[in-house]
Design a protein around this motif. Structure first.
Motif, short mmCIF file in Angstrom:
data_model
loop_
_atom_site.label_atom_id
_atom_site.label_comp_id
_atom_site.label_asym_id
_atom_site.label_seq_id
_atom_site.Cartn_x
_atom_site.Cartn_y
_atom_site.Cartn_z
N ARG A 144 0.97 -1.23 0.15
CA ARG A 144 0.17 0.04 -0.03
C ARG A 144 0.83 1.15 -0.02
NH1 ARG A 144 -5.55 1.01 3.77
NH2 ARG A 144 -5.93 3.21 2.74
N ALA A 145 1.85 1.32 0.97
CA ALA A 145 2.74 2.22 0.66
C ALA A 145 3.48 2.68 -0.72
CB ALA A 145 3.91 2.23 1.86
N ALA A 146 3.76 1.63 -1.12
CA ALA A 146 4.54 1.88 -2.69
C ALA A 146 3.33 2.23 -3.54
CB ALA A 146 4.90 0.37 -3.18
N LYS A 147 2.21 1.90 -3.49
CA LYS A 147 1.00 2.62 -4.08
C LYS A 147 0.70 3.90 -4.15
CE LYS A 147 -1.62 -2.04 -4.36
NZ LYS A 147 -2.62 -2.70 -3.81
N GLU A 148 0.87 4.59 -2.67
CA GLU A 148 0.85 5.60 -2.37
C GLU A 148 1.94 6.52 -2.32
OE1 GLU A 148 -1.16 5.40 1.47
OE2 GLU A 148 -2.91 4.31 0.52
N GLY A 149 3.05 6.29 -2.56
CA GLY A 149 4.33 6.94 -2.83
C GLY A 149 4.86 7.13 -1.49
N ARG A 150 4.59 6.14 -0.55
CA ARG A 150 5.45 6.42 0.73
C ARG A 150 6.56 5.17 1.02
NH1 ARG A 150 2.51 4.37 4.53
NH2 ARG A 150 0.72 3.69 3.29
N LEU A 151 6.72 4.74 -0.20
CA LEU A 151 7.87 3.58 -0.10
C LEU A 151 8.94 4.18 -1.31
CD1 LEU A 151 9.69 1.50 0.82
CD2 LEU A 151 8.02 -0.23 -0.21
N VAL A 152 10.16 4.42 -1.36
CA VAL A 152 10.94 4.52 -2.52
C VAL A 152 12.30 3.82 -2.38
CG1 VAL A 152 9.99 6.93 -2.72
CG2 VAL A 152 11.99 6.63 -1.27
N VAL A 153 12.88 3.49 -3.08
CA VAL A 153 14.05 2.84 -3.23
C VAL A 153 15.14 3.60 -3.87
CG1 VAL A 153 15.61 0.70 -3.89
CG2 VAL A 153 13.06 0.54 -3.34
N LEU A 154 16.30 4.32 -3.13
CA LEU A 154 16.88 5.17 -3.50
C LEU A 154 18.16 4.66 -4.30
CD1 LEU A 154 16.57 7.74 -0.79
CD2 LEU A 154 15.25 7.66 -2.89
N THR A 155 18.58 3.23 -4.49
CA THR A 155 19.56 2.83 -4.82
C THR A 155 19.11 1.80 -5.88
OG1 THR A 155 21.40 1.28 -4.53
CG2 THR A 155 19.35 0.95 -2.99
N ASN A 156 19.90 1.80 -6.88
CA ASN A 156 19.38 0.49 -7.98
C ASN A 156 20.14 -1.01 -7.75
OD1 ASN A 156 17.88 2.11 -9.77
ND2 ASN A 156 19.64 3.24 -10.48
N GLU A 157 20.97 -1.01 -6.67
CA GLU A 157 21.22 -2.50 -6.19
C GLU A 157 20.18 -3.31 -6.37
OE1 GLU A 157 24.88 -1.22 -3.06
OE2 GLU A 157 22.83 -0.65 -2.44
N HIS A 158 20.39 -4.24 -6.96
CA HIS A 158 19.41 -5.54 -6.98
C HIS A 158 18.01 -5.17 -7.36
CE1 HIS A 158 22.85 -7.73 -4.82
NE2 HIS A 158 22.63 -6.68 -3.84
N LYS A 159 18.11 -4.11 -8.29
CA LYS A 159 16.69 -3.81 -8.77
C LYS A 159 15.77 -4.84 -9.22
CE LYS A 159 14.38 -0.25 -11.68
NZ LYS A 159 14.83 0.91 -12.53
N ASN A 160 16.39 -5.43 -10.34
CA ASN A 160 15.42 -6.59 -10.96
C ASN A 160 15.21 -7.82 -9.73
OD1 ASN A 160 15.90 -5.45 -13.40
ND2 ASN A 160 17.73 -6.79 -13.95
N THR A 161 15.93 -7.99 -8.85
CA THR A 161 15.54 -8.95 -7.92
C THR A 161 14.34 -8.31 -7.28
OG1 THR A 161 17.42 -9.96 -7.70
CG2 THR A 161 15.92 -10.32 -5.88
N MET A 162 14.49 -7.12 -6.75
CA MET A 162 13.46 -6.27 -6.07
C MET A 162 12.37 -6.24 -6.58
SD MET A 162 12.96 -4.45 -3.05
CE MET A 162 14.29 -3.59 -2.63
N LEU A 163 12.22 -5.87 -8.16
CA LEU A 163 10.66 -5.96 -8.60
C LEU A 163 10.08 -7.18 -8.70
CD1 LEU A 163 11.88 -3.27 -11.60
CD2 LEU A 163 10.42 -2.88 -9.53
N ALA A 164 11.01 -8.19 -9.26
CA ALA A 164 10.36 -9.62 -9.50
C ALA A 164 9.88 -9.88 -8.02
CB ALA A 164 11.62 -10.64 -9.92
N GLN A 165 10.52 -9.66 -7.12
CA GLN A 165 9.75 -10.22 -5.54
C GLN A 165 8.49 -9.46 -5.18
OE1 GLN A 165 12.98 -10.68 -2.83
NE2 GLN A 165 13.98 -12.27 -3.85
#
Length: 505
Positions: free
Chosen positions: A410-431
């Motif tokens: 819900r925080a991701a949908k509402e803009g209350r969760l951001v990732v400021l690094t691109n480390e392991h981005k593909n893994t993060m998105l897939a999970q």
């Protein structure tokens, strides 16, 4: 001393049956002294006819339990040698809700114009009820829904048989099919009620291909909280604001989940976590957390994940809603053994001030927690298989894991969760975009066990697990930033306030 009359010998009983056997709504009004809501009227009119098949998908606060209690007593008191079978997944819950409501309804009858008939009813402690003198042939009984009890209940036959399935969306299909097959006589009835928690199963089918509109025999009703006079406008607004779209459908509108609801969030939403500016200002009282999901480190599929994040807020909506910035992901590996990972985790935290370490202690992580504690660090042990502590979350989520994962999405949908690094981005998105979501029998959000079919073969989402730790309802942090961005603990803030207050003295 006059001989006690049995119910069928009481001269008042036949006129009573003639007046009320054909009308559940009249029984509620004149025998219990209550005025049904329009939704309750609809349920009563559907259930009253012989051989009725009624299925109700309902949101909160529609008077469903009160309605069932009325149906149970109506069937018991108006039909000779009648048998009523109640079944549910959770017998304790059935006793705490439905049987409590049945007790209240009996007392209403006792105080009303037909109080005499209540004297013929005996309620027992084992969730059964019977007409005195007909203990084996005229009764109401409760059974937990499983194969063994279903076959036993299906063995009950009689001219006047009523089967009621509570929270039917989660009752096993084999149980409901077996019970449905027991209704062989003209006056047998069946009533199913539930929040519509899943798009499969016998209950779902009664609202689709088995419904009358599709040539079936089931009268399918939908009761929305928005249309119930039993739910206040203030309560509706509060619930509407608290729930996401899928919860609103299931828990308020009485509608089945949308197909998109099988995941906590979509890939499109997950991608929004990237490319955003910071959402926590330097002059806000945020805190630092180092979050760790610990794996064995023996080259298996699971990996240990460690990340550092800024955290602020303790709510799930409004001004105090939790905001999280994932600043770095210094470790994502399956090559460091669990008994050696304590050092790298602590190194991440030593760069930060007032840091709290959140570590999954449900398995291998317990030793890591102990090592951090022995080193004098502030540690939050995470056991997210436990139930929630806050009452609002106990009602909404099966456990802390579901609470944290749903709130992170819900925080991701509402803009209350951001990732400021691109480390392991593909893994993060897939999970993040593949976390399955289902509903429990009480409409609570749940995450299915790992490796169950809902996970569609996905390995353990270790990195996303660590992110979700930041949204646990009981994860606290030490607010440590002043307006210049330099570190200041809460104690420092108090000391500065006192010095400022007495500066002129």
């Amino acid at each position: 001393m006059a001989k006690r009359l049995f119910l069928n010998e009481d001269p008042r009983w036949l006129p009573f049956c003639e007046a009320y056997a054909g009308s559940l709504e009249r029984f509620a009004i004149e025998v219990q002294g209550v005025q049904p809501t329009p939704q309750q009227f609809e349920l009563y009119r559907s259930t009253s006819p012989s051989r009725s098949r009624t299925t109700v998908a309902s949101g909160h606060g529609t008077g469903k339990t009160t309605s069932i209690a009325n149906v149970v007593l109506w069937h018991l008191l108006c039909y000779p040698q009648s048998i009523t079978l109640l079944t549910a997944n959770d017998m304790d819950q059935l006793k705490a809700t439905l049987w409590k409501e049945i007790g209240i309804a009996i007392e209403r009858i006792r105080r009303g114009p037909h109080g005499w008939i209540a004297e013929h009813v005996e309620v027992l402690a084992n969730a059964t009820m019977r007409i005195i003198g007909f203990e084996d042939t005229w009764f109401v009984e409760s059974k937990t829904a499983n194969e063994k009890t279903a076959n036993k209940m299906a063995g009950r036959h009689g001219e006047w048989l009523l089967i009621i399935g509570d929270e039917a969306s989660t009752l096993p299909d084999t149980v409901l099919s077996t019970l449905r097959g027991a209704l062989t006589e003209q006056h047998n009835r069946m009533l199913l009620t539930s929040q519509p928690t899943r798009n499969a199963g016998f209950f779902w089918r009664t609202h689709h291909e088995l419904a009358k509109d599709n040539g079936g025999e089931w009268n399918n009703l939908t009761f929305s909280s928005l249309e119930s006079p039993l739910v206040s406008d203030d309560a509706l607004k509060e619930l509407w604001d608290a729930y996401d779209d899928d919860e609103r459908r299931v828990r308020l509108m009485g509608l089945f989940p949308q197909d998109s609801s099988k995941h906590m969030m979509s890939l499109k939403v997950a991608m929004r976590m990237y490319g955003r500016n910071r959402i926590i200002k330097d002059n806000e009282p945020y805190g630092w957390v180092v979050l760790s999901d610990v794996a064995s480190g023996e080259g298996l599929r699971d990996k240990s994940a460690v990340l550092a994040a800024r955290v602020i807020g303790y709510g799930d909506r409004g001004l105090d809603a939790r905001r999280v910035e994932i600043v770095e992901i210094p470790l994502m590996t399956n090559t460091i053994r669990s008994n050696r990972i304590f050092g790298p985790i602590m190194e991440v935290g030593e760069q930060l001030d007032g840091v709290t370490y959140g570590v999954d202690s449900g398995g291998l992580g317990v030793n890591v927690c102990q090592d951090l504690e022995d080193a004098g660090k502030v540690v939050h042990r995470i056991n997210w298989g436990n139930p929630c502590f806050q009452n609002k979350n106990k009602d909404r989520y099966l456990n802390l894991r579901a609470q944290a994962m749903h709130q992170a999405a819900r925080a991701a949908k509402e803009g209350r969760l951001v990732v400021l690094t691109n480390e392991h981005k593909n893994t993060m998105l897939a999970q993040a975009s593949r976390i399955p979501k289902t509903f429990s029998d009480k409409g609570r959000i749940r995450v299915p066990p790992k490796h169950s079919p809902e996970w569609e073969g996905m390995a353990s989402p270790d990195l996303w697990d660590a992110v979700c730790f930041a949204f646990l309802e009981n994860l606290t942090y030490v607010a440590a930033q002043d307006k210049s961005g330099s570190v200041m603990t809460l104690g420092d803030r108090a000391e500065e306030a006192v010095e400022s207050l007495f500066a002129g003295l």
